[in-house]
Structures are given as structure tokens and as C-alpha cells.
Design an enzyme around this catalytic site. Structure first.
Site, mmCIF file in Angstrom:
data_model
loop_
_atom_site.group_PDB
_atom_site.id
_atom_site.type_symbol
_atom_site.label_atom_id
_atom_site.label_comp_id
_atom_site.label_asym_id
_atom_site.label_seq_id
_atom_site.Cartn_x
_atom_site.Cartn_y
_atom_site.Cartn_z
ATOM 1 C CG HIS A 11 25.591 62.033 48.371
ATOM 2 N ND1 HIS A 11 24.920 63.227 48.225
ATOM 3 C CD2 HIS A 11 26.754 62.328 49.004
ATOM 4 C CE1 HIS A 11 25.638 64.211 48.737
ATOM 5 N NE2 HIS A 11 26.757 63.686 49.208
ATOM 6 C CB SER A 12 23.841 62.979 51.849
ATOM 7 O OG SER A 12 23.567 63.852 52.928
ATOM 8 C CG MET A 13 17.816 61.646 53.133
ATOM 9 S SD MET A 13 16.580 62.800 52.530
ATOM 10 C CE MET A 13 16.658 62.455 50.751
ATOM 11 C CB ALA A 48 24.275 56.996 52.498
#
Length: 313
Positions: free
Chosen positions: A103-105, A107
Site C-alpha cells: 500500500h502506498s509507499m 507498493a
């Protein structure tokens, strides 16, 4: 459904992990990597809809986050530090083949990891982030100057940081976090704080995350150039799912349309992955896996069945 804790020793302390499922019996194994300043608990809401008897999910607290050790004073956080932590956990688990869920960073770190050990990766499942060339992510800023600015900012922090964490009431803790990420919501904030805060004897709280994380050296110079487009194409044999929210840009005040830029970049990239990459514009908040876990699990599960239709995924 109970999770187990795992501490993996590293040179500066340990990497904390939350394990869902039985890694010795599971036929499908997943490494889950959270976003910036979050922790392994961010995947808690997803697990009731994602976990089954065939799966094991190891959610990592990246260095300086959650229950993992902080880096020694004066050492900056970077993508390389986080990918090293991921590798340390996987080597400890002795996994040979596995999926990456980020998720987010997290990813972005998952994508770097997959590029580094492509033959071990079954699929990459990214929630609301992708590693983009610098001219897409920050078109008004030279990549090398950005690196220099980040390093100067970290050195200024190092020279001025007292080493003492500020104490907060629970209400102050929540207000500070939710002012920065208003779409997270109080319930999800409370989940994150199970690993993300410590209650002191005086009834107040401190954040567990390292204050130095506000001064991350974010750019790996070799990965922030146009060449990243060609690099990602080398993963064409690895199925990739990218789910995009409608709210990522609101977290980047200088780049309010970043989620649209990210979506268009992904659609262009998908042209090079016939039947291997799916891009879903789900909408909703940035922490979409916490706010709408059933929907996100359904999207991921459908993708995994397409990737391995004859398996029990």
C-alpha cells in the site's frame, strides 16, 4: 482469527512482523508492506475477507515504524533500507515463491523488490501507488536537486533533534494524525495505534515511529529517471494488479492531481503487459484497504483467480 508476532533480527535490532495464517501449511504466501508512517496493522481490516486456509500473509513493520527497531541516530531512512528489511524477513522465512501486497509507499518498495528478485515473485498487488519516472511524479523538480534537498533536510534534522519524543493525550494523538490524513477515520486510526503508539505511566502517549521518518531520502537516483519505464517492463512475466483511489493527490498538496497522473501512467504501462496487468480505478480514500476492505479483497481475489484459475487461491 488470530495473528502471531515474529521478530526478525537485523544488525540494528529487529524487524517486527504480524503473521496471518500458517506459513508451514499455506500453499500461497504473501508479503504485505504498509505505507509511510503506517504499520503492519493497516492490513488488519482486510484479513477477514482475504485470508483463507491456503494463504499466509506476513505483514511487515518497516524499519522505524510500528514495533520495528529504529535506525541508529544519524542514519537516514531510504528505499534501500526498507527493501533490505523485506529481504531479511523473506530470507528468515526461507520462502522461494510468494506474492507482494503493498500500500502506498509499500507498493513502491514492493515494485523495487520485484525488480530485484523477479524470479521469486508470483504476483505484485499494489494499492494506490506506483514507482513513476521523476518527470511524472515531480515534473517541476530536477531529480538530483531533489536528492540534495532531501539530504540537507535530513542533516538539519539530525543536528537539531533532541531525541525526546513529544507526549500527547489520546485526543491530541488522534488530532495530529487525522489532521494530516483526514480520510483515515478514527476507527482506522485506532487500529494503527495498536502498534503505532505507546501509553506511558502518566497516561499520555508517544508515537512509536521514528521522528527521522519525516526526513526520508526518498529518491533512489537510478530509479527516478525515464529508464524506470523500461525497467518495469522487464517484469512482464509477473502479473500485476494496481488499484487506484480518488484521493491520493489530496495528501500531496503540491501535486493535487497525482492520482490522475498515476492512473494514466499505469494505463500506458499496461499496454506492455498483455493479459498480465490490470489497473482498477476504484476511487475512495487513500487507505482504501482499511475503509473498504471487502471491496478491495474482492478485486484482489478475482485477479488472483485469473492469474491462477486452477489453484485454490
Amino acid at each position: 482469527m488470530m495473528a502471531k508476532e515474529l521478530m526478525v533480527r537485523v544488525g540494528y535490532g529487529h524487524i517486527a512482523c504480524k503473521i496471518w495464517g500458517d506459513s508451514t501449511k499455506a500453499t500461497h504466501k504473501f508479503i504485505a508492506v504498509h505505507g509511510w508512517l503506517d504499520n503492519a496493522g493497516s492490513f488488519d481490516p482486510l484479513m477477514p475477507y482475504f485470508l483463507n486456509k491456503e494463504r499466509c500473509v506476513v505483514c511487515i513493520d518497516l524499519p522505524g515504524h510500528g514495533l520495528s527497531s529504529h535506525l541508529p541516530s544519524g542514519i537516514p531512512y531510504s528505499k534501500a533500507i526498507d527493501v533490505q528489511a523485506m529481504r531479511s524477513v523473506i530470507r528468515h522465512l526461507d520462502w522461494q515463491q510468494y506474492h507482494l501486497l503493498g500500500h502506498s509507499m509499500g507498493a513502491v518498495k514492493s515494485q523495487i523488490y520485484a525488480l530485484s528478485w523477479p524470479r521469486e515473485i508470483i504476483s505484485v498487488l499494489n494499492l494506490d501507488a506506483v514507482m513513476m519516472p521523476h518527470e511524472h511524479a515531480a515534473p517541476r523538480q530536477n531529480a538530483f536537486e531533489a536528492f540534495g534537498s532531501q539530504l540537507d533536510r535530513f542533516l538539519k534534522f539530525r543536528d537539531n533533534y533532541s531525541g525526546t519524543e513529544r507526549e500527547h493525550t489520546w485526543e491530541e494523538l488522534a488530532s495530529r494524525w487525522l489532521n494530516a490524513v483526514p480520510d483515515l477515520g478514527l476507527d482506522n486510526f485506532t487500529i494503527l495505534m495498536e502498534r503505532g503508539s505507546t501509553k506511558l505511566g502518566n497516561g499520555k502517549y508517544i508515537f512509536n515511529r521514528d521522528a527521522a521518518l519525516h526526513n526520508v531520502i526518498g529518491s533512489l537516483l537510478t530509479s527516478r529517471t525515464r529508464e524506470i519505464f523500461k525497467d518495469i517492463q522487464t517484469l512482464s512475466h509477473v502479473p500485476q494488479l494496481h488499484i487506484v483511489s480518488s484521493n491520493f493527490g489530496s495528501l500531496k498538496k503540491d501535486q493535487p492531481k497525482l492520482e490522475e497522473t498515476m492512473f494514466l501512467f499505469l494505463k500506458e504501462l499496461a499496454k506492455h503487459y498483455p493479459n498480465k496487468m490490470e489497473v482498477v480505478k476504484y476511487g475512495g480514500p487513500h487507505h482504501l484497504h482499511m475503509s473498504f476492505p471487502r471491496d478491495i479483497a474482492n478485486i484482489v481475489n478475482r485477479f488472483l483467480l485469473h492469474v491462477a484459475p486452477n489453484s485454490s487461491l
